[in-house]
Design a protein around this motif. Structure first.
Motif, PDB file in Angstrom:
ATOM      1  N   ARG A 181       0.929  -1.212   0.050  1.00 61.96           N
ATOM      2  CA  ARG A 181      -0.136   0.182  -0.064  1.00 61.96           C
ATOM      3  C   ARG A 181       0.884   1.289  -0.018  1.00 61.96           C
ATOM      4  O   ARG A 181       1.686   1.529   0.875  1.00 61.96           O
ATOM      5  N   LYS A 182       0.832   1.952  -1.053  1.00 60.74           N
ATOM      6  CA  LYS A 182       1.632   3.252  -1.378  1.00 60.74           C
ATOM      7  C   LYS A 182       3.074   2.999  -0.802  1.00 60.74           C
ATOM      8  O   LYS A 182       3.529   3.667   0.014  1.00 60.74           O
ATOM      9  N   GLY A 183       3.612   1.882  -1.255  1.00 61.17           N
ATOM     10  CA  GLY A 183       5.047   1.710  -1.029  1.00 61.17           C
ATOM     11  C   GLY A 183       5.244   1.080   0.347  1.00 61.17           C
ATOM     12  O   GLY A 183       6.347   0.586   0.797  1.00 61.17           O
ATOM     13  N   GLN A 184       4.094   0.725   1.223  1.00 61.42           N
ATOM     14  CA  GLN A 184       4.493   0.157   2.545  1.00 61.42           C
ATOM     15  C   GLN A 184       4.160  -1.221   2.418  1.00 61.42           C
ATOM     16  O   GLN A 184       2.917  -1.711   1.679  1.00 61.42           O
ATOM     17  N   PHE A 185       4.822  -2.224   2.846  1.00 58.53           N
ATOM     18  CA  PHE A 185       4.489  -3.566   2.945  1.00 58.53           C
ATOM     19  C   PHE A 185       3.935  -4.066   4.395  1.00 58.53           C
ATOM     20  O   PHE A 185       4.489  -3.833   5.306  1.00 58.53           O
ATOM     21  N   ILE A 186       2.808  -4.815   4.066  1.00 61.19           N
ATOM     22  CA  ILE A 186       1.757  -5.227   5.178  1.00 61.19           C
ATOM     23  C   ILE A 186       1.672  -6.547   5.310  1.00 61.19           C
ATOM     24  O   ILE A 186       1.527  -7.125   4.260  1.00 61.19           O
ATOM     25  N   PHE A 187       2.131  -7.276   6.557  1.00 62.80           N
ATOM     26  CA  PHE A 187       1.594  -8.784   6.624  1.00 62.80           C
ATOM     27  C   PHE A 187       0.369  -8.546   7.289  1.00 62.80           C
ATOM     28  O   PHE A 187       0.233  -8.187   8.443  1.00 62.80           O
ATOM     29  N   PRO A 188      -0.843  -9.353   6.617  1.00 64.67           N
ATOM     30  CA  PRO A 188      -2.136  -8.962   7.009  1.00 64.67           C
ATOM     31  C   PRO A 188      -2.423  -9.842   8.220  1.00 64.67           C
ATOM     32  O   PRO A 188      -1.949 -10.900   8.366  1.00 64.67           O
ATOM     33  N   ARG A 189      -3.394  -9.444   9.089  1.00 63.20           N
ATOM     34  CA  ARG A 189      -3.984 -10.021  10.178  1.00 63.20           C
ATOM     35  C   ARG A 189      -5.396 -10.063  10.052  1.00 63.20           C
ATOM     36  O   ARG A 189      -6.009  -9.390   9.154  1.00 63.20           O
ATOM     37  N   GLY A 190      -6.150 -10.583  11.041  1.00 64.22           N
ATOM     38  CA  GLY A 190      -7.653 -10.495  10.775  1.00 64.22           C
ATOM     39  C   GLY A 190      -8.225  -9.050  10.902  1.00 64.22           C
ATOM     40  O   GLY A 190      -9.179  -8.678  10.175  1.00 64.22           O
ATOM     41  N   ASN A 191      -7.452  -8.028  11.498  1.00 65.01           N
ATOM     42  CA  ASN A 191      -8.250  -6.952  11.778  1.00 65.01           C
ATOM     43  C   ASN A 191      -7.467  -6.085  10.790  1.00 65.01           C
ATOM     44  O   ASN A 191      -7.653  -4.518  10.689  1.00 65.01           O
ATOM     45  N   GLN A 193      -7.243  -4.023   7.421  1.00 66.79           N
ATOM     46  CA  GLN A 193      -8.344  -3.122   6.402  1.00 66.79           C
ATOM     47  C   GLN A 193      -7.812  -3.216   5.307  1.00 66.79           C
ATOM     48  O   GLN A 193      -6.807  -3.223   4.742  1.00 66.79           O
ATOM     49  N   LEU A 194      -8.726  -3.172   4.257  1.00 68.13           N
ATOM     50  CA  LEU A 194      -8.278  -3.295   2.939  1.00 68.13           C
ATOM     51  C   LEU A 194      -8.752  -1.668   2.220  1.00 68.13           C
ATOM     52  O   LEU A 194      -9.862  -1.192   2.522  1.00 68.13           O
ATOM     53  N   PHE A 195      -8.138  -1.486   1.397  1.00 66.47           N
ATOM     54  CA  PHE A 195      -8.361  -0.032   0.763  1.00 66.47           C
ATOM     55  C   PHE A 195      -8.054  -0.173  -0.900  1.00 66.47           C
ATOM     56  O   PHE A 195      -7.314  -0.747  -1.518  1.00 66.47           O
ATOM     57  N   GLY A 196      -8.902   0.688  -1.456  1.00 68.31           N
ATOM     58  CA  GLY A 196      -8.384   0.995  -3.163  1.00 68.31           C
ATOM     59  C   GLY A 196      -7.074   1.349  -3.168  1.00 68.31           C
ATOM     60  O   GLY A 196      -6.419   1.968  -2.699  1.00 68.31           O
ATOM     61  N   GLY A 197      -6.493   0.535  -4.375  1.00 65.33           N
ATOM     62  CA  GLY A 197      -5.177   0.530  -4.561  1.00 65.33           C
ATOM     63  C   GLY A 197      -4.190  -0.455  -4.110  1.00 65.33           C
ATOM     64  O   GLY A 197      -2.973  -0.278  -4.598  1.00 65.33           O
ATOM     65  N   ASP A 198      -4.942  -1.273  -3.260  1.00 61.35           N
ATOM     66  CA  ASP A 198      -3.777  -2.244  -2.561  1.00 61.35           C
ATOM     67  C   ASP A 198      -3.580  -3.046  -3.406  1.00 61.35           C
ATOM     68  O   ASP A 198      -4.440  -3.415  -4.335  1.00 61.35           O
ATOM     69  N   LYS A 199      -2.224  -3.816  -3.356  1.00 59.79           N
ATOM     70  CA  LYS A 199      -1.895  -4.985  -4.300  1.00 59.79           C
ATOM     71  C   LYS A 199      -1.815  -6.021  -3.251  1.00 59.79           C
ATOM     72  O   LYS A 199      -1.009  -6.073  -2.135  1.00 59.79           O
ATOM     73  N   LEU A 200      -2.732  -7.092  -3.478  1.00 61.46           N
ATOM     74  CA  LEU A 200      -2.562  -8.218  -2.579  1.00 61.46           C
ATOM     75  C   LEU A 200      -1.961  -9.359  -3.137  1.00 61.46           C
ATOM     76  O   LEU A 200      -2.011  -9.723  -4.328  1.00 61.46           O
ATOM     77  N   LEU A 201      -0.925  -9.985  -2.338  1.00 60.37           N
ATOM     78  CA  LEU A 201      -0.312 -11.201  -2.822  1.00 60.37           C
ATOM     79  C   LEU A 201      -0.824 -12.554  -2.336  1.00 60.37           C
ATOM     80  O   LEU A 201      -1.150 -12.449  -1.311  1.00 60.37           O
TER      81      LEU A 201
END
Length: 221
Positions: A181-191, A193-201
């Protein structure tokens, strides 16, 4: 790579031609003498005229020293036998069989074919992926194409802006590995959130791609 192609129809011809262009060394087996003569002249490769379902013909084509046998005749039974002989008798480490009837795929696997390829299934999955799941880009196929690692891009505006993963009830056959998300790398958890523009692997079974797209709001429920 040394390969044997069993079947000199249109599929076998163009497959052999493509492999040659990629620097491989295919030998071709075909039963029709006229096709054999034509392809030997056209492709300038060893062409064995005979039945690829027999030990003698496979051995004459070099099965004892080949890296792979690819059977692409119009008969599933012939493709199965050629691959079985190659694997069990000549210990060829890679066998690939064209499947004309998708219902035969499971039987092919159970009977020892390493990689059965159903043209019908492949085309259907391609159409489904390109038309119904246009936001998903496959990166790496897994388990003979039954699943894949893919990149999924959420559009802007996004219909479920701010939704948490725990709210989506994603298919069990899918896992969201990371979010960019906007150059930030996130390890997802249950809480998360998803936003427009996100790239999911994502890692997902092909059979669950449509359901995953629906849960993410990319397709109508």
């Amino acid at each position: 790579m040394e390969l044997i192609i069993v079947g000199g129809g249109k599929v076998g011809y163009y497959l052999t031609k493509t492999l040659l262009e990629h620097g491989h060394h295919p030998h071709l087996i075909e039963m029709d003498p006229e096709k054999c003569a034509h392809m030997a002249d056209e492709l300038d490769i060893p062409v064995i005229c005979g039945d690829g379902c027999t030990l003698e013909v496979l051995e004459a084509a070099g099965a004892r020293h080949t890296d792979a046998v690819v059977a692409v005749t119009g008969r599933d039974q012939d493709n199965l036998i050629a691959c079985q002989l190659a694997g069990q008798v000549f210990h060829v480490r890679r066998t690939v069989a064209r499947i004309n009837n998708p219902k035969n795929k499971d039987a092919m696997i159970q009977l020892g074919v390493e990689t059965p390829i159903s043209v019908t299934d492949s085309i259907a999955r391609l159409i489904e992926r390109e038309v119904d799941t246009a936001a998903i880009r496959q990166l790496i196929p897994l388990n003979r194409g039954e699943a894949s690692i893919s990149e999924l891009h959420l559009p802007e505006p996004y219909s479920q802006e701010g939704v948490r993963l725990s709210q989506l009830q994603l298919p069990e056959e899918s896992v969201i590995v990371s979010i960019e998300r906007k150059g930030q790398f996130i390890f997802p958890r249950g809480n998360t959130q998803l936003f427009g523009g996100d790239k999911l692997l994502v890692v997902c079974a092909d059979s669950a791609l449509r359901e995953l797209s629906k849960k993410l709001g990319l397709l109508a429920q």
